[in-house]
Write a protein that holds these residues in place. Structure first.
Motif, PDB file in Angstrom:
ATOM      1  N   PRO A 121     -38.518 -21.074 -31.211  1.00 19.58           N
ATOM      2  CA  PRO A 121     -38.551 -19.443 -31.302  1.00 19.58           C
ATOM      3  C   PRO A 121     -38.420 -18.938 -32.638  1.00 19.58           C
ATOM      4  N   ALA A 122     -39.507 -18.097 -32.882  1.00 22.67           N
ATOM      5  CA  ALA A 122     -39.741 -17.874 -34.411  1.00 22.67           C
ATOM      6  C   ALA A 122     -38.369 -17.302 -35.116  1.00 22.67           C
ATOM      7  N   GLN A 123     -38.028 -17.850 -36.228  1.00 18.84           N
ATOM      8  CA  GLN A 123     -36.914 -17.450 -36.820  1.00 18.84           C
ATOM      9  C   GLN A 123     -37.318 -16.077 -37.692  1.00 18.84           C
ATOM     10  N   ASP A 124     -36.557 -15.483 -38.338  1.00 17.88           N
ATOM     11  CA  ASP A 124     -36.765 -14.285 -39.146  1.00 17.88           C
ATOM     12  C   ASP A 124     -37.309 -14.278 -40.443  1.00 17.88           C
ATOM     13  N   ARG A 125     -37.368 -15.386 -41.193  1.00 14.25           N
ATOM     14  CA  ARG A 125     -37.609 -15.660 -42.492  1.00 14.25           C
ATOM     15  C   ARG A 125     -38.464 -16.783 -42.795  1.00 14.25           C
ATOM     16  N   LEU A 126     -39.309 -16.686 -43.838  1.00 11.04           N
ATOM     17  CA  LEU A 126     -40.301 -17.721 -43.984  1.00 11.04           C
ATOM     18  C   LEU A 126     -40.323 -17.913 -45.590  1.00 11.04           C
ATOM     19  N   HIS A 127     -40.352 -19.214 -46.180  1.00  9.67           N
ATOM     20  CA  HIS A 127     -40.706 -19.653 -47.281  1.00  9.67           C
ATOM     21  C   HIS A 127     -41.836 -20.830 -47.257  1.00  9.67           C
ATOM     22  N   PHE A 128     -43.201 -20.430 -47.518  1.00 12.04           N
ATOM     23  CA  PHE A 128     -44.085 -21.218 -47.336  1.00 12.04           C
ATOM     24  C   PHE A 128     -44.334 -21.785 -48.695  1.00 12.04           C
ATOM     25  N   VAL A 129     -44.795 -23.084 -48.949  1.00 14.90           N
ATOM     26  CA  VAL A 129     -45.190 -23.595 -49.925  1.00 14.90           C
ATOM     27  C   VAL A 129     -46.408 -24.682 -49.817  1.00 14.90           C
ATOM     28  N   ALA A 130     -47.206 -24.538 -50.849  1.00 12.68           N
ATOM     29  CA  ALA A 130     -48.362 -25.440 -50.888  1.00 12.68           C
ATOM     30  C   ALA A 130     -48.325 -26.329 -52.087  1.00 12.68           C
ATOM     31  N   PHE A 131     -48.531 -27.687 -52.045  1.00 11.62           N
ATOM     32  CA  PHE A 131     -48.249 -28.565 -53.192  1.00 11.62           C
ATOM     33  C   PHE A 131     -49.418 -29.152 -53.511  1.00 11.62           C
ATOM     34  N   ASP A 132     -49.823 -29.331 -54.762  1.00 11.63           N
ATOM     35  CA  ASP A 132     -50.669 -30.391 -55.266  1.00 11.63           C
ATOM     36  C   ASP A 132     -50.125 -31.614 -55.722  1.00 11.63           C
ATOM     37  N   VAL A 133     -50.623 -32.910 -55.124  1.00 11.36           N
ATOM     38  CA  VAL A 133     -50.132 -34.103 -55.522  1.00 11.36           C
ATOM     39  C   VAL A 133     -50.640 -34.409 -56.715  1.00 11.36           C
ATOM     40  N   THR A 134     -49.603 -34.713 -57.714  1.00 15.13           N
ATOM     41  CA  THR A 134     -49.934 -35.094 -58.894  1.00 15.13           C
ATOM     42  C   THR A 134     -50.238 -36.359 -59.326  1.00 15.13           C
ATOM     43  N   THR A 135     -49.441 -37.167 -58.587  1.00 18.53           N
ATOM     44  CA  THR A 135     -49.402 -38.773 -58.631  1.00 18.53           C
ATOM     45  C   THR A 135     -50.544 -39.151 -58.083  1.00 18.53           C
ATOM     46  N   LYS A 136     -51.213 -40.396 -58.617  1.00 16.13           N
ATOM     47  CA  LYS A 136     -52.473 -40.844 -58.169  1.00 16.13           C
ATOM     48  C   LYS A 136     -51.839 -42.213 -57.222  1.00 16.13           C
ATOM     49  N   ASP A 137     -50.934 -42.523 -57.273  1.00 16.28           N
ATOM     50  CA  ASP A 137     -50.322 -43.789 -56.681  1.00 16.28           C
ATOM     51  C   ASP A 137     -50.019 -43.571 -55.235  1.00 16.28           C
ATOM     52  N   ALA A 173     -41.107 -23.525 -44.250  1.00 17.36           N
ATOM     53  CA  ALA A 173     -39.727 -23.348 -43.975  1.00 17.36           C
ATOM     54  C   ALA A 173     -39.307 -22.104 -43.537  1.00 17.36           C
ATOM     55  N   CYS A 174     -38.777 -22.148 -42.188  1.00 15.66           N
ATOM     56  CA  CYS A 174     -38.367 -20.806 -41.462  1.00 15.66           C
ATOM     57  C   CYS A 174     -37.035 -20.969 -41.205  1.00 15.66           C
ATOM     58  N   ALA A 175     -36.089 -19.979 -41.270  1.00 12.51           N
ATOM     59  CA  ALA A 175     -34.708 -19.928 -41.169  1.00 12.51           C
ATOM     60  C   ALA A 175     -34.289 -18.368 -40.863  1.00 12.51           C
ATOM     61  N   HIS A 176     -33.202 -18.373 -40.450  1.00  4.47           N
ATOM     62  CA  HIS A 176     -32.664 -17.033 -40.128  1.00  4.47           C
ATOM     63  C   HIS A 176     -32.189 -16.143 -41.725  1.00  4.47           C
TER      64      HIS A 176
END
Lengths: 424, 424
Positions: free
Chosen positions: B59-75, B176-179
């Motif tokens: 059930p959808a929580q009220d708050r969001l923090h969405f993040v996109a990452f670039d992978v910087t390691t080549k390993d 990330a979703c949370a109240h």
């Protein structure tokens, strides 16, 4: 595509008109809701009318939407009309009602809605709206130059300041605080809507997670450094101190330096805002021991070094076995503590912010600092000067915006409005 | 100033070391808290392990923090190690515990803290962490090109798209979703901290006010247009439809177009993100009748035109006394409705955003659209194409970012990790 052709396109006949009428709700609740629901919607409302504005000693809500406006009209009467419309809308919205159609032609299908609608069905959520007047409001435009309080002089430039002009200042500001960000955002948006053609948004800041407690009933929260913040904050219950440190007192005519400014501000306060960007990635790679040394308190309990508990008074004289002070000379808690500044106190009411990321792989995060005080030049300024000069924390933070506003007293009743004494 | 000299400056002796030790808490609660407090901290925790990742039908929580990452390691080994560390940290944080020191040297005074601390004392707050793998993760760097599902092909360019590359795409994403936003922000920040040197934040978005309900137990919320959003959304209780529309099914080898992708994704889903900026000031000056005609529903109740109640099935054939359709041919509800697209459905899980203002006197606000589906190219794409071509709402919105991610299945137990089947 013009409005008329679009209505034709959509075939708006009687049904459209009826729908528009039904949309004009008297209160921020949905048609068909019962009294129980409506009671819930108003039970968490904070009173709007009073001697002081709400949103200062009000126990700090969890969410913030702060906005600074530039006044775009040059007409004093239009500005007064706007302040009257805003006051009426604020009185309604803080009680969980719709904003209303102040300054617009509402209630007919051709007109924009009386409310933007996104808070329909939501309770009052502890909403407070607090207005402030910036120094620039007292320039030549509105004939207010003679009413500018001495204490509204610009803040000095502090060492290390990296202020962005477009995120600083403002003719007017409104601080919206609520338990629900949708309610705070709704309120600011509707004030901007009502102000269309008379003001424009200069900058606007969302905050979450209050970083101070303004009542002894609240636990001390944590800022994004992970430390409890505002342990020594001025609180609602400190009744005697509020008169000394928070509220502007009446002019007594004596030239003893105790006058706070202009008579119109009696019962008001001064608001300082500082947007403080934190280099949290650097902070997060600093050892816990070093973090605690910089702050002068433990991270878990929040106790000053040498003390056991958060609210134990810090003992700045105590030394460790090596003869060094347990709380370093440049520890944040020592530099900022009232005892280092002749006992001056402030009421802090800041919020954490995260504005996404900065394009360099870092979160754009920090503290939107807010303080209220009787005279910022005697309270905020000396503390900030000490911090700007000596605080090791400066390696991890940057002040990017600043504001100073005179906060008028409360609105007494429905015949009063924000700033009436200033414009009378 | 080096770390060593600063520690000397602060006179860190035995007291500092002891404090550092005390700061290494096993759970996200303060020393001395009783069991009642701790129970409260875990009672609102969402289970982390399961067949599917949490944060989709949750059930959808009220708050969001969405993040996109670039992978910087080549390993590749470093990437796998990161995914294992993240999984362990996510398993802890979603249960209200500290992130832990995964990938860092924790627990000794010289090391950074095992947790950034700002969520200390806060409950789990319904936190869910949901990972996705972007198309670029399958380039030549990690030997994954042969494992890329067909359905992870880039989304087409839609008419009117104004995408900013720096706010689009990403090798990895975490929703990330949370109240409590402090809890969501804490989680993303600690994943970024653990990923230091291996990933960097590409973009990050805070959201408030869920704009969809993902369970029949939730009321339909309102987006910043003021309208109820997601009335026809796929919901947790639609068990039979979830298999058809949400979860990726196992490959059966037949070339019937029903295979969803690669076997490693069985039980997973596809995530589409679109940051949709709204011109809310223009919208707010549009009449209620016109707003309702554009959407095809009433603003108060959310009923489709010609219907009485929000959940009444829209009747797209009904005409008014003037012979025109009550729901216009280009009304948003008609263009987006499953019945216009062969019955395809999505699970929408978006959030409102306000990122301050845009320097032109307007709020920088809108919808961070999120949808989950079995195949974005068969579900999201046709709907968005219809909207991009015909929706009158396009006059009031602009798509500024876009992302497509393959969302692996759930983590089964403490021996499993995010994406294990992909890297095995």
């Amino acid at each position: 595509m013009s409005g008329i052709s679009r209505r034709k396109l959509f075939g708006l006949g009687a049904a459209g008109v009826a729908a528009a009428g039904a949309g004009t709700l008297a209160v921020r609740s949905l048609p068909g809701e019962d009294a129980t629901t409506h009671a819930a919607a108003t039970s968490d409302a904070v009173p709007f009318y009073g001697e002081h504005q709400a949103g200062i000693v009000t126990p700090a809500q969890d969410r913030l939407h702060f906005v600074a406006f530039d006044v775009t009209t040059k007409d004093r009467a239009e500005l007064v009309d706007l302040l009257q419309s805003w006051t009426a809308a604020a009185a309604r919205m803080t009680q969980g009602q719709e904003a209303g159609a102040f300054g617009a032609v509402g209630g007919v299908p051709e007109a924009p809605p009386d409310d933007t609608g996104e808070a329909l069905g939501l309770p009052a959520s502890g909403l407070t709206l607090t207005i402030g007047f910036g120094p620039t409001l007292f320039d030549e435009r509105f004939g207010l130059a003679g009413r500018k309080p001495k204490a509204l002089a610009d803040l000095p430039k502090f060492p290390g300041d990296a202020l962005l002009p477009e995120l600083s200042g403002g003719d007017l500001c409104v601080q919206a605080c609520a338990h629900d960000p949708q309610v705070a955002v709704h309120a600011i948006r509707n004030l901007a809507r009502i102000g269309f053609g008379r003001v424009s948004v200069r900058y606007s800041q969302l905050g979450f997670g209050r970083t101070s407690s303004t009542s002894r009933a609240q636990a001390t929260p944590r800022n994004l450094m992970g430390f409890k913040d505002g342990t020594a904050n001025l609180k609602l219950e400190d009744t005697a101190m509020l008169g000394d440190h928070l509220w502007v007192a009446a002019e007594d005519g004596a030239d003893d330096g105790a006058d706070d400014g202009a008579d119109w501000l009696t019962g008001g306060s001064y608001l300082v805002t500082r947007k403080i960007r934190m280099h949290i990635e650097t902070w997060d790679r600093t050892s816990l021991a070093e973090q605690e040394a910089i702050i002068g308190r433990t991270k878990g309990e929040g106790a000053a070094h040498g003390s056991a508990k958060e609210f134990d008074e810090p003992d700045f004289t105590r030394k460790g076995p090596d003869g060094e002070s347990l709380i370093a000379d440049v520890a944040h808690v020592r530099l900022a503590h009232p005892s280092s500044h002749g006992g001056v106190r402030m009421l802090r009411r800041g919020y954490n912010f995260v504005d996404g990321s900065d394009g360099l792989g870092r979160l754009d995060a920090g503290l939107f600092f807010i303080s209220y005080q009787r005279d910022a030049h005697r309270q905020f300024v000396p503390v900030q000067l000490a911090l700007a000069r000596q605080d090791v924390l400066n390696e991890y933070i940057k002040h990017v915006s600043s504001g100073l506003f005179a906060v008028p007293p409360g609105v007494r009743d429905a015949g009063d409005y924000w700033g009436r004494a200033l414009f009378s």
